[in-house]
Design a protein around this motif. Structure first.
Motif, PDB file in Angstrom:
ATOM      1  N   ILE A 185       1.010  -1.673  -0.248  1.00 27.66           N
ATOM      2  CA  ILE A 185       0.213   0.155   0.005  1.00 27.66           C
ATOM      3  C   ILE A 185       0.934   1.597   0.098  1.00 27.66           C
ATOM      4  O   ILE A 185       0.374   2.620   0.436  1.00 27.66           O
ATOM      5  N   PRO A 202      -2.533   3.345  -1.309  1.00 30.01           N
ATOM      6  CA  PRO A 202      -4.291   2.017  -0.640  1.00 30.01           C
ATOM      7  C   PRO A 202      -5.898   1.903  -1.461  1.00 30.01           C
ATOM      8  O   PRO A 202      -6.036   0.906  -1.360  1.00 30.01           O
ATOM      9  N   ALA A 261      -5.654  -0.539  -3.681  1.00 27.75           N
ATOM     10  CA  ALA A 261      -5.108  -1.135  -2.558  1.00 27.75           C
ATOM     11  C   ALA A 261      -6.516  -2.340  -2.353  1.00 27.75           C
ATOM     12  O   ALA A 261      -6.854  -3.709  -2.558  1.00 27.75           O
ATOM     13  N   PRO A 317      -1.668  -5.819   4.477  1.00 25.90           N
ATOM     14  CA  PRO A 317      -1.309  -4.403   4.077  1.00 25.90           C
ATOM     15  C   PRO A 317       0.515  -4.678   4.559  1.00 25.90           C
ATOM     16  O   PRO A 317       0.587  -5.302   5.895  1.00 25.90           O
ATOM     17  N   PHE A 321      -6.075   3.954   5.899  1.00 24.09           N
ATOM     18  CA  PHE A 321      -6.458   2.620   5.356  1.00 24.09           C
ATOM     19  C   PHE A 321      -7.378   1.670   5.369  1.00 24.09           C
ATOM     20  O   PHE A 321      -7.977   1.704   5.267  1.00 24.09           O
TER      21      PHE A 321
END
Length: 221
Positions: A158, A166, A169, A183, A199
């Motif tokens: 990420i 992010p 992802a 992550p 995130f």
């Protein structure tokens, strides 16, 4: 089965019988929760040969005798005295005692002349299916992975700048239909600094479950 994050994009998966280490960048890694000389493993899986992924692979392989799973060009970087290799290429499947390893594409550079980066989809016997993307951009064939495999855990970068960030992802997790996302590849250096909690919160708002694992921490899979 246990997942242990060692920092950056390096982690263990321990089946209780075999221990797999992925992209063992420990020496020179400010996040590293273990020294390379303390690593014990049966398999070393390498997504590509950039120094922050190939890292201590040669030293660990020499000391432990672990089997190295990688593309041939990356294997060519190891000491000539080593012989315990499982060379693979995209689309190939290796059947191991712990399950099957499918090598799949990643969109990145490789760090080995003539080589290509890769990811892995590992279907553990009597255990979860784990997708490690390696360093990659978002790409459409992640949808195909989600159709072909029942992915329990997707381990995704990420950090942005060198890989997807992010937002991408989260979209990748949706493509993959992954039940959980872990992550990696962030906060090692300022250029890939990200807020893990932010995130996780944004992913949750979009129906994606994120598990944050700090360097040195373990979770059961």
């Amino acid at each position: 089965m246990k997942f242990t994050f060692l920092g950056h994009a390096c982690f263990f998966i321990d089946t209780g019988k075999e221990k797999l280490i992925f992209d063992p960048f420990l020496t020179g890694n400010s996040q590293a929760s273990m020294a390379a000389e303390n690593v014990r493993c049966d398999y070393i899986l390498l997504s590509h040969a950039h120094s922050d992924h190939f890292g201590d692979a040669n030293e660990i392989a020499l000391r432990t005798g672990a089997m190295v799973i990688a593309i041939p060009e990356v294997i060519g970087l190891f000491a000539k005295s080593l012989s315990n290799f499982q060379p693979m290429n995209l689309g190939g499947t290796f059947k191991a005692d712990f399950g099957t390893v499918k090598m799949v594409q990643a969109f990145h550079s490789c760090g080995a002349a003539g080589g290509i980066p890769c990811g892995f989809i590992i279907s553990f016997k009597d255990g979860p299916t784990v997708y490690y993307s390696g360093d990659t951009a978002l790409f459409g064939d992640m949808k195909l992975f989600g159709e072909l495999y029942n992915i329990d855990y997707a381990i995704l970068p990420i950090g942005d700048n060198y890989t997807m960030g992010p937002d991408d992802a989260i979209l990748a997790a949706k493509f993959l239909k992954a039940k959980h996302v872990i992550p990696v590849h962030y906060n090692t250096w300022p250029v890939i600094s990200q807020d893990g909690e932010a995130f996780k919160k944004k992913a949750a708002e979009e129906g994606v479950d994120v598990i944050l694992v700090q360097p040195g921490e373990s979770i059961d899979l």
